[in-house]
Design an enzyme around this catalytic site. Structure first.
Site, PDB file in Angstrom:
ATOM      1  N   ARG A   1       0.832  -1.213   0.000  1.00  0.00           N
ATOM      2  CA  ARG A   1       0.000   0.000   0.000  1.00  0.00           C
ATOM      3  C   ARG A   1       0.868   1.265   0.000  1.00  0.00           C
ATOM      4  O   ARG A   1       1.016   1.930  -1.006  1.00  0.00           O
ATOM      5  CB  ARG A   1      -0.946  -0.025   1.218  1.00  0.00           C
ATOM      6  CG  ARG A   1      -2.165   0.898   1.098  1.00  0.00           C
ATOM      7  CD  ARG A   1      -1.890   2.360   1.321  1.00  0.00           C
ATOM      8  NE  ARG A   1      -1.372   2.684   2.639  1.00  0.00           N
ATOM      9  CZ  ARG A   1      -0.940   3.890   2.980  1.00  0.00           C
ATOM     10  NH1 ARG A   1      -0.950   4.888   2.105  1.00  0.00           N
ATOM     11  NH2 ARG A   1      -0.455   4.125   4.189  1.00  0.00           N
TER      12      ARG A   1
ATOM     13  N   CYS B   1       9.592   9.528  -0.856  1.00  0.00           N
ATOM     14  CA  CYS B   1       9.076  10.578   0.012  1.00  0.00           C
ATOM     15  C   CYS B   1       8.708  11.746  -0.879  1.00  0.00           C
ATOM     16  O   CYS B   1       9.582  12.372  -1.474  1.00  0.00           O
ATOM     17  CB  CYS B   1      10.140  10.985   1.024  1.00  0.00           C
ATOM     18  SG  CYS B   1       9.577  12.283   2.100  1.00  0.00           S
TER      19      CYS B   1
ATOM     20  N   ASN C   1      10.098   4.828   2.963  1.00  0.00           N
ATOM     21  CA  ASN C   1      10.013   3.880   4.072  1.00  0.00           C
ATOM     22  C   ASN C   1      11.299   3.087   4.280  1.00  0.00           C
ATOM     23  O   ASN C   1      11.947   2.691   3.326  1.00  0.00           O
ATOM     24  CB  ASN C   1       8.896   2.874   3.782  1.00  0.00           C
ATOM     25  CG  ASN C   1       7.540   3.508   3.758  1.00  0.00           C
ATOM     26  OD1 ASN C   1       7.094   4.062   4.741  1.00  0.00           O
ATOM     27  ND2 ASN C   1       6.862   3.443   2.616  1.00  0.00           N
TER      28      ASN C   1
END
Length: 304
Positions: A17, A242, A251
């Site tokens: 996700r 990001c 992440n």
């Protein structure tokens, strides 16, 4: 060794996700399903699968129903989905998620820019979603973004994090993620954000979600472990850029976190080799190397 450091850690992989949502290349549903299947074979017990947002805003997640319907669920694994509003929740219910995720920012400026309303208004919007989920027997997690820094406001005070955590607790959110959304946090700041959150939630109901933009994610993971935090979120192969720091990584990679934890003698129930295979699978589709130092090192070692 610090007596607070947990003997066991549970990881939530957010790659399918949070990791894939910003990818420009459309990832077909069967590849996403293949990724979920590979992740659950590693021993991961929680996977964030998809989101129910308007395809106009996040086209990559338009196949949410197909992915959820196509998965072979593994007993003992919790599958979560992001639902930004009541419409999203209503779309998600028929796909039987184990948990929904609602989100709020600890920064007013980020809340206004991201969802066009104040923090308090965003929580008001989520109140009926949380209520409906709890009534349907679905768990609720709250993602708290920008807990140490914001692209618009700079540093975020721990008091703001405590304020958001209190609002989430007030509407019935069961557990929360303390997220360093832009990856600017350092260990002491991260610990202060957790301490503010722990005034509202127990240690079993908080998790760390760190981005590696400035290379601090593993240091911040260790800082959270020192407080006794034992739930963390990470993304296979370091998927997920990001959006506020051009060219920056997003992440922290699940492979890197698992290597750190295993090296500290902390149990995860996760097979690192299978994790590297899962990361290589999705990175192969995206035609690039995994954004994980550990995965690259282990793949090089295998090739050698």
């Amino acid at each position: 060794m610090n007596p607070n450091i947990p003997a066991r850690v549970r990881l939530i992989d957010v790659g399918p996700r949070d990791g894939l949502q910003n990818e420009k290349t459309p990832v077909p549903a069967e590849i996403k399903i293949g990724l979920v299947h590979r992740l659950q074979e590693t021993g991961l017990q929680e996977i964030e699968v998809t989101s129910y947002v308007s395809p106009k805003w996040v086209p990559q997640m338009a196949d949410n129903h197909e992915v959820m319907a196509g998965m072979q669920r593994k007993p003992g694994v919790r599958y979560s989905v992001l639902t930004p509003n009541m419409k999203g929740f209503e779309a998600a219910v028929s796909d039987r998620p184990d948990e929904i995720v609602v989100f709020g920012a600890a920064s007013e400026a980020f809340s206004q820019k991201n969802i066009n309303c104040s923090i308090a208004e965003s929580i008001e919007r989520f109140a009926p979603v949380v209520e409906a989920a709890r009534a349907a027997g679905i768990r609720v997690r709250g993602a708290m973004s920008c807990t140490v820094g914001c692209p618009y406001e700079g540093d975020v005070a721990p008091a703001r994090v405590g304020y958001l955590a209190g609002l989430m607790k007030g509407i019935g959110v069961e557990r929360v993620d303390v997220a360093d959304t832009i990856g600017v946090g350092t260990p002491r700041k991260v610990q202060a954000a957790f301490e503010a959150t722990l005034a509202h939630f127990g240690i079993d109901d908080v998790s760390g979600h760190f981005h590696d933009t400035y290379g601090q994610a593993l240091s911040n993971t260790l800082a959270a472990l020192e407080l006794g935090v034992w739930n963390f979120q990470s993304s296979i192969a370091g998927l997920g850029g990001c959006p506020y720091a051009k060219g920056a990584t997003g992440n922290v990679a699940t492979e890197d976190v698992v290597y750190l934890l295993h090296g500290m003698g902390i149990e995860t129930g996760i097979d690192l080799d299978k994790l590297v295979d899962a990361g290589a699978y999705i990175s192969g589709f995206l035609d690039r190397k995994p954004n994980s130092r550990v995965a690259v090192a282990l793949l090089n070692k295998r090739a050698g």
